[in-house]
Design a protein around this motif. Structure first.
Motif, short mmCIF file in Angstrom:
data_model
loop_
_atom_site.label_atom_id
_atom_site.label_comp_id
_atom_site.label_asym_id
_atom_site.label_seq_id
_atom_site.Cartn_x
_atom_site.Cartn_y
_atom_site.Cartn_z
N THR A 174 0.82 -1.22 0.00
CA THR A 174 0.00 0.00 0.00
C THR A 174 0.85 1.27 0.00
O THR A 174 0.32 2.36 -0.21
N ARG A 175 2.17 1.13 0.21
CA ARG A 175 3.00 2.31 0.39
C ARG A 175 4.21 2.40 -0.54
O ARG A 175 4.81 3.46 -0.66
N ILE A 176 4.58 1.33 -1.17
CA ILE A 176 5.81 1.32 -1.96
C ILE A 176 5.68 2.18 -3.21
O ILE A 176 4.60 2.33 -3.79
N GLY A 177 6.81 2.76 -3.64
CA GLY A 177 6.82 3.57 -4.85
C GLY A 177 7.35 2.78 -6.03
O GLY A 177 7.96 1.72 -5.87
N GLU A 178 7.13 3.30 -7.22
CA GLU A 178 7.56 2.61 -8.44
C GLU A 178 9.07 2.43 -8.48
O GLU A 178 9.57 1.40 -8.94
N ASP A 179 9.80 3.42 -8.01
CA ASP A 179 11.27 3.32 -8.01
C ASP A 179 11.74 2.20 -7.10
O ASP A 179 12.70 1.48 -7.43
N GLU A 180 11.06 2.05 -5.95
CA GLU A 180 11.44 0.99 -5.03
C GLU A 180 11.15 -0.39 -5.62
O GLU A 180 11.93 -1.33 -5.44
N VAL A 181 10.03 -0.49 -6.32
CA VAL A 181 9.69 -1.76 -6.97
C VAL A 181 10.76 -2.11 -8.02
O VAL A 181 11.24 -3.25 -8.08
N ALA A 182 11.12 -1.12 -8.82
CA ALA A 182 12.13 -1.35 -9.86
C ALA A 182 13.46 -1.76 -9.24
O ALA A 182 14.14 -2.66 -9.75
N ALA A 183 13.81 -1.12 -8.13
CA ALA A 183 15.07 -1.45 -7.46
C ALA A 183 15.04 -2.87 -6.90
O ALA A 183 16.03 -3.60 -6.97
N LEU A 184 13.88 -3.27 -6.38
CA LEU A 184 13.76 -4.63 -5.86
C LEU A 184 13.83 -5.67 -6.98
O LEU A 184 14.43 -6.73 -6.81
N ARG A 185 13.23 -5.36 -8.13
CA ARG A 185 13.33 -6.29 -9.26
C ARG A 185 14.78 -6.42 -9.70
O ARG A 185 15.26 -7.51 -10.01
N GLY A 186 15.47 -5.29 -9.73
CA GLY A 186 16.89 -5.32 -10.09
C GLY A 186 17.70 -6.12 -9.09
O GLY A 186 18.62 -6.86 -9.45
N HIS A 187 17.33 -5.98 -7.83
CA HIS A 187 18.04 -6.71 -6.78
C HIS A 187 17.88 -8.22 -6.95
O HIS A 187 18.84 -8.98 -6.84
N LEU A 188 16.65 -8.67 -7.22
CA LEU A 188 16.42 -10.11 -7.39
C LEU A 188 17.13 -10.66 -8.62
O LEU A 188 17.49 -11.84 -8.66
N SER A 189 17.33 -9.81 -9.62
CA SER A 189 17.98 -10.27 -10.86
C SER A 189 19.48 -10.49 -10.67
O SER A 189 20.15 -11.04 -11.55
N ASP A 193 23.81 -19.89 -10.74
CA ASP A 193 25.27 -19.89 -10.67
C ASP A 193 25.82 -19.05 -9.52
O ASP A 193 27.05 -18.99 -9.32
N SER A 194 24.96 -18.38 -8.78
CA SER A 194 25.41 -17.52 -7.69
C SER A 194 26.04 -18.33 -6.57
O SER A 194 25.68 -19.50 -6.34
N THR A 195 26.98 -17.72 -5.88
CA THR A 195 27.62 -18.39 -4.76
C THR A 195 26.67 -18.41 -3.57
O THR A 195 25.69 -17.66 -3.50
N TYR A 196 26.98 -19.26 -2.63
CA TYR A 196 26.19 -19.39 -1.41
C TYR A 196 26.12 -18.05 -0.69
O TYR A 196 25.06 -17.63 -0.22
N GLU A 197 27.24 -17.33 -0.60
CA GLU A 197 27.28 -16.04 0.08
C GLU A 197 26.39 -15.02 -0.62
O GLU A 197 25.69 -14.22 0.03
N GLU A 198 26.38 -15.04 -1.95
CA GLU A 198 25.56 -14.09 -2.71
C GLU A 198 24.07 -14.36 -2.50
O GLU A 198 23.27 -13.43 -2.38
N LEU A 199 23.69 -15.63 -2.45
CA LEU A 199 22.28 -15.99 -2.24
C LEU A 199 21.80 -15.55 -0.86
O LEU A 199 20.70 -15.01 -0.72
#
Length: 223
Positions: free
Chosen positions: A110-125, A130-136
């Motif tokens: 109910t409160r998140i902004g579009e920029d925050e959503v985009a940043a979270l999508r980028g974060h999950l990508s 192939d990522s290391t255990y530490e990265e996961l």
């Protein structure tokens, strides 16, 4: 009531009533003791106790001040309590996380902004098979931290951050021993984020509860 407890209560009443405000310096010890009807020794013990839990800040040669009283500061004591508990109580921490995490996701929807959503999508990508255990692990923790921040509730955010340590150990254990755990985690992260991005608090709450409960259920069997 013990004398020191009485002194603590009286200082707390001054803060709650607004007589002492965040950042304000306390009166001289002798004056405050007389004002509150306390001995200087009991007042000194109360100040020491309140400084340990970050309510007061004793500055050598300057005086004693009320802290900012920010939730993150006051919950440092809780973080310590959480950190010293061992795996025997980890399930109880997961139960608390299961109560709080879905609420944070619902508020974020109910409160998140579009920029925050985009940043979270980028974060999950940033992570993949192939990522290391530490990265996961780092990606998982940061994802949940950002959702808590997006909830807009600083107290809820601080509480969830204080639970990160002991629950992280359970999450890591599952990731290392259960086949497909990281892929399932990543898929559920996307489902939570999609619901938040679509402004669906009930769906976000449901996915977050499924997400946390899945780890908790596995851990109950494992223990």
């Amino acid at each position: 009531m013990a004398v020191t407890d009485e002194a603590i209560e009286k200082i707390k009443e001054m803060i709650v009533s607004g007589s002492l405000r965040p950042g304000q310096r306390l009166p001289r010890e002798a004056d405050l003791a007389a004002q509150l009807g306390l001995s200087r020794n009991s007042l000194r013990e109360a100040v020491k106790a309140l400084s340990l839990i970050r309510v007061l800040d004793v500055r050598q040669g300057d005086g004693t001040y009320v802290t900012s009283l920010e939730p993150s500061l006051l919950l440092d004591a809780l973080s310590f309590v959480v950190d010293v508990h061992h795996d025997a109580t980890v399930l109880e921490f997961f139960e608390v996380r299961r109560f709080l995490e879905p609420r944070a996701a619902a508020l974020a929807a109910t409160r998140i902004g579009e920029d925050e959503v985009a940043a979270l999508r980028g974060h999950l990508s940033l992570v993949s098979a192939d990522s290391t255990y530490e990265e996961l692990v780092a990606n998982d923790l940061e994802f949940h931290r950002r959702i808590a921040v997006a909830s807009g509730n600083s107290v809820l955010c601080s509480l969830l951050e204080s639970l990160a340590g002991p629950t992280m150990r359970g999450r890591i254990w599952r990731g290392l021993t259960q086949e497909g755990a990281w892929e399932r985690t990543h898929s559920e992260h996307h489902a939570i984020l999609d619901a938040i991005a679509d402004g669906q608090p009930d769906v976000a709450r449901a996915w977050a509860e499924v997400h946390v409960a899945g780890v908790e259920q596995w851990l109950r069997k494992a223990l």
